[in-house]
Design an enzyme around this catalytic site. Structure first.
Site, PDB file in Angstrom:
ATOM      1  N   CYS A  97       0.821  -1.225   0.000  1.00 34.96           N
ATOM      2  CA  CYS A  97       0.000   0.000   0.000  1.00 34.96           C
ATOM      3  C   CYS A  97       0.852   1.271   0.000  1.00 34.96           C
ATOM      4  CB  CYS A  97      -0.916   0.018   1.228  1.00 34.96           C
ATOM      5  SG  CYS A  97      -0.024   0.183   2.808  1.00 34.96           S
ATOM      6  N   GLU A 138      -7.257  -6.964  -0.061  1.00 33.46           N
ATOM      7  CA  GLU A 138      -7.410  -6.029   1.070  1.00 33.46           C
ATOM      8  C   GLU A 138      -6.353  -4.963   0.910  1.00 33.46           C
ATOM      9  OE1 GLU A 138      -5.748  -4.314   4.652  1.00 33.46           O
ATOM     10  OE2 GLU A 138      -4.864  -6.048   3.618  1.00 33.46           O
ATOM     11  N   ARG A 182      -9.971   1.627  11.767  1.00 36.10           N
ATOM     12  CA  ARG A 182      -9.077   1.198  10.692  1.00 36.10           C
ATOM     13  C   ARG A 182      -9.920   0.804   9.480  1.00 36.10           C
ATOM     14  NH1 ARG A 182      -3.725  -0.545  10.799  1.00 36.10           N
ATOM     15  NH2 ARG A 182      -3.093  -1.985   9.155  1.00 36.10           N
ATOM     16  N   ARG A 184     -10.485  -0.226   5.595  1.00 37.60           N
ATOM     17  CA  ARG A 184      -9.793  -0.918   4.516  1.00 37.60           C
ATOM     18  C   ARG A 184     -10.790  -1.286   3.419  1.00 37.60           C
ATOM     19  NH1 ARG A 184      -6.199   1.021   6.706  1.00 37.60           N
ATOM     20  NH2 ARG A 184      -4.209   0.146   7.389  1.00 37.60           N
TER      21      ARG A 184
END
Length: 219
Positions: A97, A138, A182, A184
Site C-alpha cells: 500500500c 485487502e 481502521r 480498509r
C-alpha cells in the site's frame, strides 16, 4: 463446493506477511469443526532487504506461526512461474500500500509504473494460470479515493474480463469487534461458472471491547 477435512480449501497468499488471512481461517475452523484448509503456497519477499529470504522479518514471523508450511514460500511473486504452483481455490492478495496510502508519496499503482503498489498487476498472471474460484484483495481505503478509484475500477474490469464477479466495500475494524478505527477496502471476486454469484459483506455490530481489553499485561 463444501470444504471439509477430506476436501480442504486450497489457499494461496501473496504479499503474505505473517498471513493474518490464515489466522482468520484458523478461527473459522474453530467455529466450524468440519471445515479445513491447506496453505498450498505463499509468497513473502522484501526486495529492499539484504538478508537471505529465510531471515527476513516477515518470513520469520510466518514460519513461527505456520512452521508446517515454511517450505512453501515461493519468494518474489513478480518472478513466479504460476504453472508450477499447485492448484488452489482461494487467492489472497494484500499487495503493498506504500504507493497508495496517504502516509506515503501516493505515486499510485499504474501498470508498468514500477511503484511498490503496482505489483498488483502481477496477480493477473496467477489468475490466468490457475483460475481460482475465489479472490480476495485487502488494501488501504485510499485505493478507492478520487485519485485512485479509476485505477481500482480498471483492475475490476480486468477481473471481469477474466470471468469474475466483483464485490467491493470499505470495512472498518471498529465495526467488527476490534477497538481500532481502521478502514480498509475489500474486493471479493468469484469466478462465474454459470449463474451470477452472490456475496454479502458482514453486517457491522456494536463495539463492546476497549483497547485495554486487548493489551497484554506483560510485553
Amino acid at each position: 463446493m463444501i470444504y471439509t477435512k477430506d476436501n480442504p480449501l486450497r489457499v494461496c497468499t501473496v504479499c503474505s506477511g505473517y498471513d493474518a488471512q490464515c489466522l482468520a481461517l484458523n478461527r473459522l475452523r474453530e467455529h466450524y469443526p468440519d471445515f479445513d484448509y491447506e496453505l498450498v503456497a505463499w509468497s513473502e519477499f522484501d526486495p529492499e532487504s539484504k538478508a537471505p529470504l529465510e531471515r527476513q522479518p516477515a518470513v520469520i514471523a510466518h514460519n513461527a506461526l505456520f512452521p508446517q508450511w515454511k517450505d512453501r514460500n515461493l519468494g518474489d511473486m513478480t518472478k513466479m512461474d504460476w504453472e508450477r504452483v499447485p492448484d488452489f481455490d482461494l487467492l489472497f492478495y494484500s499487495t503493498p500500500c506504500q504507493s497508495i496510502s496517504q502516509a506515503g508519496l501516493q505515486h499510485g499503482f499504474m501498470e508498468g509504473s514500477g511503484t511498490r503498489s503496482s505489483i498488483i498487476w502481477n496477480v493477473r498472471d496467477a489468475v490466468v494460470a490457475k483460475r481460482p474460484k475465489f479472490l480476495c484483495l485487502e488494501n488501504v481505503k485510499a485505493m478507492v479515493s478520487g485519485k485512485f478509484v479509476g485505477m481500482f475500477n480498471l483492475w475490476q474490469l480486468v477481473l471481469e474480463r477474466l470471468g469474475y464477479a466483483n464485490f467491493a466495500q470499505v470495512l472498518n475494524a471498529k465495526d467488527y469487534g476490534v477497538p481500532q478505527n481502521r478502514e480498509r477496502i475489500f474486493l471479493v471476486s468469484i469466478r462465474m461458472d454459470g449463474d451470477m454469484p452472490r456475496f454479502h459483506f458482514p453486517q457491522p455490530f456494536p463495539l463492546e471491547r476497549r483497547l485495554k481489553d486487548v493489551l497484554e499485561d506483560n510485553v
